[in-house]
Motif scaffolding. Structure first.
Motif, PDB file in Angstrom:
ATOM      1  N   PRO A 153      15.825  -6.327   0.994  1.00  0.00           N
ATOM      2  CA  PRO A 153      17.155  -5.916   1.475  1.00  0.00           C
ATOM      3  C   PRO A 153      17.062  -4.682   2.348  1.00  0.00           C
ATOM      4  CG  PRO A 153      17.193  -6.386  -0.893  1.00  0.00           C
ATOM      5  CD  PRO A 153      15.753  -6.406  -0.470  1.00  0.00           C
ATOM      6  N   VAL A 154      17.992  -4.563   3.287  1.00  0.00           N
ATOM      7  CA  VAL A 154      17.901  -3.516   4.301  1.00  0.00           C
ATOM      8  C   VAL A 154      17.927  -2.125   3.679  1.00  0.00           C
ATOM      9  CG1 VAL A 154      20.407  -3.535   4.745  1.00  0.00           C
ATOM     10  CG2 VAL A 154      18.839  -2.684   6.494  1.00  0.00           C
ATOM     11  N   HIS A 155      18.752  -1.898   2.652  1.00  0.00           N
ATOM     12  CA  HIS A 155      18.824  -0.551   2.072  1.00  0.00           C
ATOM     13  C   HIS A 155      17.553  -0.208   1.303  1.00  0.00           C
ATOM     14  CE1 HIS A 155      20.313  -3.255  -1.032  1.00  0.00           C
ATOM     15  NE2 HIS A 155      20.097  -2.348  -1.942  1.00  0.00           N
ATOM     16  N   VAL A 156      16.897  -1.209   0.714  1.00  0.00           N
ATOM     17  CA  VAL A 156      15.629  -0.957   0.027  1.00  0.00           C
ATOM     18  C   VAL A 156      14.521  -0.713   1.062  1.00  0.00           C
ATOM     19  CG1 VAL A 156      13.954  -1.867  -1.620  1.00  0.00           C
ATOM     20  CG2 VAL A 156      16.374  -2.389  -1.900  1.00  0.00           C
ATOM     21  N   GLY A 157      14.530  -1.503   2.131  1.00  0.00           N
ATOM     22  CA  GLY A 157      13.557  -1.286   3.205  1.00  0.00           C
ATOM     23  C   GLY A 157      13.700   0.102   3.816  1.00  0.00           C
ATOM     24  N   THR A 158      14.932   0.567   3.972  1.00  0.00           N
ATOM     25  CA  THR A 158      15.179   1.917   4.503  1.00  0.00           C
ATOM     26  C   THR A 158      14.599   2.975   3.573  1.00  0.00           C
ATOM     27  OG1 THR A 158      17.213   1.171   5.582  1.00  0.00           O
ATOM     28  CG2 THR A 158      16.972   3.543   5.219  1.00  0.00           C
ATOM     29  N   ALA A 159      14.786   2.794   2.257  1.00  0.00           N
ATOM     30  CA  ALA A 159      14.226   3.736   1.285  1.00  0.00           C
ATOM     31  C   ALA A 159      12.702   3.756   1.364  1.00  0.00           C
ATOM     32  CB  ALA A 159      14.678   3.358  -0.125  1.00  0.00           C
ATOM     33  N   LEU A 160      12.100   2.588   1.616  1.00  0.00           N
ATOM     34  CA  LEU A 160      10.644   2.498   1.738  1.00  0.00           C
ATOM     35  C   LEU A 160      10.162   3.215   3.001  1.00  0.00           C
ATOM     36  CD1 LEU A 160       8.320   1.252   0.159  1.00  0.00           C
ATOM     37  CD2 LEU A 160       8.616  -0.855   1.470  1.00  0.00           C
ATOM     38  N   VAL A 161      10.889   3.039   4.096  1.00  0.00           N
ATOM     39  CA  VAL A 161      10.562   3.747   5.337  1.00  0.00           C
ATOM     40  C   VAL A 161      10.639   5.253   5.122  1.00  0.00           C
ATOM     41  CG1 VAL A 161      11.338   4.210   7.700  1.00  0.00           C
ATOM     42  CG2 VAL A 161      11.247   1.859   6.858  1.00  0.00           C
ATOM     43  N   GLU A 162      11.710   5.723   4.470  1.00  0.00           N
ATOM     44  CA  GLU A 162      11.874   7.157   4.202  1.00  0.00           C
ATOM     45  C   GLU A 162      10.741   7.679   3.322  1.00  0.00           C
ATOM     46  OE1 GLU A 162      15.781   7.387   2.519  1.00  0.00           O
ATOM     47  OE2 GLU A 162      16.709   7.870   4.448  1.00  0.00           O
ATOM     48  N   PHE A 163      10.339   6.893   2.327  1.00  0.00           N
ATOM     49  CA  PHE A 163       9.251   7.314   1.442  1.00  0.00           C
ATOM     50  C   PHE A 163       7.978   7.556   2.227  1.00  0.00           C
ATOM     51  CE2 PHE A 163       5.427   5.411  -0.500  1.00  0.00           C
ATOM     52  CZ  PHE A 163       5.091   6.451  -1.370  1.00  0.00           C
ATOM     53  N   TYR A 164       7.578   6.579   3.045  1.00  0.00           N
ATOM     54  CA  TYR A 164       6.336   6.732   3.804  1.00  0.00           C
ATOM     55  C   TYR A 164       6.423   7.889   4.800  1.00  0.00           C
ATOM     56  CZ  TYR A 164       4.175   2.485   1.953  1.00  0.00           C
ATOM     57  OH  TYR A 164       3.587   1.554   1.127  1.00  0.00           O
ATOM     58  N   CYS A 165       7.591   8.073   5.407  1.00  0.00           N
ATOM     59  CA  CYS A 165       7.761   9.184   6.355  1.00  0.00           C
ATOM     60  C   CYS A 165       7.628  10.532   5.652  1.00  0.00           C
ATOM     61  CB  CYS A 165       9.121   9.089   7.037  1.00  0.00           C
ATOM     62  SG  CYS A 165       9.251   7.761   8.265  1.00  0.00           S
ATOM     63  N   LYS A 166       8.244  10.670   4.473  1.00  0.00           N
ATOM     64  CA  LYS A 166       8.151  11.937   3.736  1.00  0.00           C
ATOM     65  C   LYS A 166       6.717  12.236   3.319  1.00  0.00           C
ATOM     66  CE  LYS A 166      12.875  12.021   1.927  1.00  0.00           C
ATOM     67  NZ  LYS A 166      13.735  11.799   0.733  1.00  0.00           N
ATOM     68  N   CYS A 167       5.948  11.192   3.096  1.00  0.00           N
ATOM     69  CA  CYS A 167       4.540  11.381   2.709  1.00  0.00           C
ATOM     70  C   CYS A 167       3.621  11.524   3.923  1.00  0.00           C
ATOM     71  CB  CYS A 167       4.074  10.213   1.841  1.00  0.00           C
ATOM     72  SG  CYS A 167       4.904  10.123   0.239  1.00  0.00           S
ATOM     73  N   GLY A 168       4.183  11.532   5.133  1.00  0.00           N
ATOM     74  CA  GLY A 168       3.388  11.692   6.348  1.00  0.00           C
ATOM     75  C   GLY A 168       2.628  10.451   6.740  1.00  0.00           C
ATOM     76  N   LEU A 169       3.006   9.288   6.215  1.00  0.00           N
ATOM     77  CA  LEU A 169       2.309   8.029   6.512  1.00  0.00           C
ATOM     78  C   LEU A 169       3.154   7.218   7.487  1.00  0.00           C
ATOM     79  CD1 LEU A 169       1.228   7.195   2.845  1.00  0.00           C
ATOM     80  CD2 LEU A 169      -0.160   8.258   4.631  1.00  0.00           C
ATOM     81  N   LEU A 170       3.055   7.562   8.760  1.00  0.00           N
ATOM     82  CA  LEU A 170       3.917   6.928   9.754  1.00  0.00           C
ATOM     83  C   LEU A 170       3.528   5.481  10.029  1.00  0.00           C
ATOM     84  CD1 LEU A 170       4.579   9.678  12.450  1.00  0.00           C
ATOM     85  CD2 LEU A 170       6.060   8.889  10.613  1.00  0.00           C
ATOM     86  N   LYS A 171       2.240   5.161   9.964  1.00  0.00           N
ATOM     87  CA  LYS A 171       1.815   3.795  10.280  1.00  0.00           C
ATOM     88  C   LYS A 171       2.435   2.770   9.324  1.00  0.00           C
ATOM     89  CE  LYS A 171      -2.229   0.980  11.377  1.00  0.00           C
ATOM     90  NZ  LYS A 171      -3.712   0.964  11.510  1.00  0.00           N
ATOM     91  N   PRO A 172       2.316   2.959   7.988  1.00  0.00           N
ATOM     92  CA  PRO A 172       2.983   1.993   7.105  1.00  0.00           C
ATOM     93  C   PRO A 172       4.498   2.025   7.230  1.00  0.00           C
ATOM     94  CG  PRO A 172       1.974   3.778   5.833  1.00  0.00           C
ATOM     95  CD  PRO A 172       1.481   3.912   7.226  1.00  0.00           C
ATOM     96  N   ALA A 173       5.073   3.183   7.556  1.00  0.00           N
ATOM     97  CA  ALA A 173       6.525   3.254   7.755  1.00  0.00           C
ATOM     98  C   ALA A 173       6.944   2.357   8.914  1.00  0.00           C
ATOM     99  CB  ALA A 173       6.955   4.688   8.010  1.00  0.00           C
ATOM    100  N   VAL A 174       6.171   2.412  10.005  1.00  0.00           N
ATOM    101  CA  VAL A 174       6.477   1.592  11.176  1.00  0.00           C
ATOM    102  C   VAL A 174       6.277   0.107  10.858  1.00  0.00           C
ATOM    103  CG1 VAL A 174       5.760   1.051  13.535  1.00  0.00           C
ATOM    104  CG2 VAL A 174       5.983   3.432  12.824  1.00  0.00           C
ATOM    105  N   LEU A 175       5.237  -0.211  10.082  1.00  0.00           N
ATOM    106  CA  LEU A 175       4.981  -1.615   9.714  1.00  0.00           C
ATOM    107  C   LEU A 175       6.121  -2.192   8.877  1.00  0.00           C
ATOM    108  CD1 LEU A 175       1.152  -1.521   8.867  1.00  0.00           C
ATOM    109  CD2 LEU A 175       2.248  -2.686  10.798  1.00  0.00           C
ATOM    110  N   VAL A 176       6.585  -1.401   7.898  1.00  0.00           N
ATOM    111  CA  VAL A 176       7.715  -1.856   7.074  1.00  0.00           C
ATOM    112  C   VAL A 176       8.942  -2.067   7.962  1.00  0.00           C
ATOM    113  CG1 VAL A 176       9.338  -1.175   5.252  1.00  0.00           C
ATOM    114  CG2 VAL A 176       6.891  -0.759   4.957  1.00  0.00           C
ATOM    115  N   PHE A 177       9.176  -1.117   8.844  1.00  0.00           N
ATOM    116  CA  PHE A 177      10.327  -1.188   9.754  1.00  0.00           C
ATOM    117  C   PHE A 177      10.248  -2.446  10.634  1.00  0.00           C
ATOM    118  CE2 PHE A 177      12.389  -0.176  13.799  1.00  0.00           C
ATOM    119  CZ  PHE A 177      13.603   0.368  13.401  1.00  0.00           C
ATOM    120  N   ALA A 178       9.057  -2.715  11.162  1.00  0.00           N
ATOM    121  CA  ALA A 178       8.886  -3.840  12.082  1.00  0.00           C
ATOM    122  C   ALA A 178       9.069  -5.183  11.384  1.00  0.00           C
ATOM    123  CB  ALA A 178       7.500  -3.773  12.725  1.00  0.00           C
ATOM    124  N   ARG A 179       8.794  -5.241  10.076  1.00  0.00           N
ATOM    125  CA  ARG A 179       8.874  -6.511   9.349  1.00  0.00           C
ATOM    126  C   ARG A 179      10.256  -6.779   8.752  1.00  0.00           C
ATOM    127  NH1 ARG A 179       3.053  -5.720   6.270  1.00  0.00           N
ATOM    128  NH2 ARG A 179       1.743  -6.233   8.059  1.00  0.00           N
TER     129      ARG A 179
END
Length: 509
Positions: free
Chosen positions: A251-277
């Motif tokens: 779901p979009v709100h869960v995916g957004t939380a996952l993107v925020e998690f990776y960004c806060k941890c400084g992991l931009l690559k997985p954040a972008v991958l989650v976003f793209a999928r």
């Protein structure tokens, strides 16, 4: 609606216009259907010779869904329809939306008058209303007087305690519950996260799994938020794995939380991958990635994402521009920052808030252009006292110049000249800069205005100002603070004398 009007005409012609079952169906369609018309429902209701409780409740529900609680209460007062035990929760809900505890007490009295004081859904609505309107004592009183309680009764009161920051009371009540569901677990978990008790939230999540409760989307959003703040990467990744097993499409709100998690941890690559999928992208998700890239990556990348968002037809909001301006500040992009700041108003009609001006201040301070930073500060709104307070501390800490902080400190005093706490930032600023002449001037001004001097210290932690006075024991973490200070003192006593530590360093120390 054209079909419904034809049907209504048939009812009138055939003499069934007052049939309770038929009119109830008509009013329900008009009031609650996405293709209905509330004004026509009101017209139908007003022309009934004997309006029913059902049509009354239907119209009340429609007003509340449309965020018109005042109209709901006014309609009830003017309607001749008899209320029932479904009516009172709707009215109490309207009072809660208005934050009107007095109106809620009136409906509480109505509950007793109608003989509904033992109806659990009615009492649950009262608990929820009192808890949301800062009436926790009244909520607890209703709870204690209930002859029977269900999981909603407990959860409503727990929710009130967590919102008020009374987490110990919420936890105690939670573990007293004879039965729990995923909503009650989520209520306490969300309370821990919103009150920044992240480790406690992770512990509660483990308890939830050990007791074989299946987490839902709200659970996982809270846990990802806690994991992001704590930067517990392994924990967050395990939640991501759970998501993959649980949902084919996140779901979009869960995916957004996952993107925020990776960004806060400084992991931009997985954040972008989650976003793209993600199958669906909304403004909140775009904002999450833009903000993450703004703080962790090149400013040009955040601006590129912003342009892609516009090309996708998503209209930005004020939070979007906080991310863009932050990106410009971190990367020293002056022209781009000024361009997007101007774009906010000229293109999208968004009025800049304090935070947007502050991003420009941050941009100029990072480039050591204090004069331009001061010019921006003179133009920004200074009605938010807490923001100004933090700004004074931040400027003094970042740029080491008293000019900007001095200007803000004086503006703060002008806003509330007879509030002695408003003098504290300026006093701290002068003390840090060892400007004792200015410090004494402020103390003298306070004395002239009949304000006693302040013996306290202000510490800025995560943009929150903590005020410590001499002998103060009111700080909730004071025992832990004293424990840490005592440990530091012991370690300092074990160190070499200051002359030995600094020996060999040329020049003045």
């Amino acid at each position: 609606m054209s079909d419904l009007k034809s049907v209504h005409a048939v009812f009138v012609v055939s003499g069934h216009s007052d049939d309770p079952l038929l009119t109830g169906r008509l009013v329900k369609f008009c009031a609650l259907s996405p293709t209905g018309c509330l004004s026509y429902a009101l017209h139908l209701q007003s022309n009934l010779s004997a309006p029913s409780s059902f049509t009354l409740n239907t119209v009340l529900k429609a007003f509340i869904r449309k965020s018109r609680p005042s109209d709901a209460i006014a309609f009830f007062k003017s309607s001749p329809a008899p209320p029932n035990h479904y009516t009172v929760p709707l009215l109490v809900n309207a009072a809660a939306h208005l934050g009107n505890i007095h109106q809620g007490e009136i409906f509480h009295a109505l509950t007793i008058k109608l003989g509904f004081e033992s109806v659990i859904p009615v009492l649950n609505s009262l608990i929820d209303m009192y808890a949301s309107c800062d009436g926790l004592d009244l909520a607890r009183q209703v709870f204690n007087e209930m002859p029977d309680r269900d999981v909603v009764s407990y959860t409503s009161l727990i929710n009130g305690y967590t919102k008020a920051g009374h987490l110990d009371a919420a936890s105690s009540l939670f573990w007293e519950m004879p039965n729990r569901n995923v909503v009650s677990w989520n209520t306490l978990l969300c309370g821990y996260v919103h009150n920044r008790r992240f480790w406690k939230g992770l512990w509660l999540f483990r308890q939830m799994l050990e007791m074989h409760f299946e987490p839902d989307d709200a659970t996982l959003v809270s846990i990802l938020s806690a994991s992001g703040h704590l930067k517990t990467i392994t924990y967050g990744k395990s939640v991501h794995a759970l998501l993959i097993r649980k949902w084919f499409d996140v779901p979009v709100h869960v995916g957004t939380a996952l993107v925020e998690f990776y960004c806060k941890c400084g992991l931009l690559k997985p954040a972008v991958l989650v976003f793209a999928r993600m199958e669906e992208l909304d403004l909140i998700c775009w904002n999450a990635l833009i903000s993450g890239v703004a703080t962790q990556g090149p400013g040009e990348d955040a601006i590129g994402l912003f342009q892609r968002m516009l090309n996708a037809g998503i209209r930005p909001d004020d939070i979007t521009f906080v991310g863009i301006l932050t990106a410009c500040a971190h990367s020293g992009l002056v022209n781009e920052g000024l361009h997007h700041f101007e774009m906010m108003t000229s293109v999208f009609g968004i009025k800049p808030r304090f935070v947007h001006y502050w991003c420009l201040v941050d941009l100029f301070v990072r480039l050591d252009n204090i004069d331009k930073a001061l010019n921006v500060i003179r133009e920004m709104p200074l009605d938010n006292l807490s923001s100004v307070w933090s700004a004074i501390i931040a400027v003094a800490k970042i740029c080491g110049s008293t000019d900007v902080g001095e200007y803000l400190g004086k503006q703060l005093i002008k806003l509330e000249p007879y509030n002695r706490k408003r003098y504290l930032p300026l006093l701290n600023l002068y003390a840090a800069a060892q400007r004792w002449d200015k410090y004494n001037e402020v103390q003298k001004l306070m004395k002239e205005r009949g304000l006693r001097s302040i013996e306290s210290t202000l510490i800025d932690l995560n943009i929150i100002a903590h005020d410590f006075s001499v002998g103060d024991r009111n700080q909730p973490e004071m025992d832990k603070i004293y424990s840490v200070l005592e440990g530091m003192a012991k370690k300092l006593n074990m160190q070499l004398p200051c002359t030995d530590i600094v020996s060999g360093i040329p020049g003045e120390v």
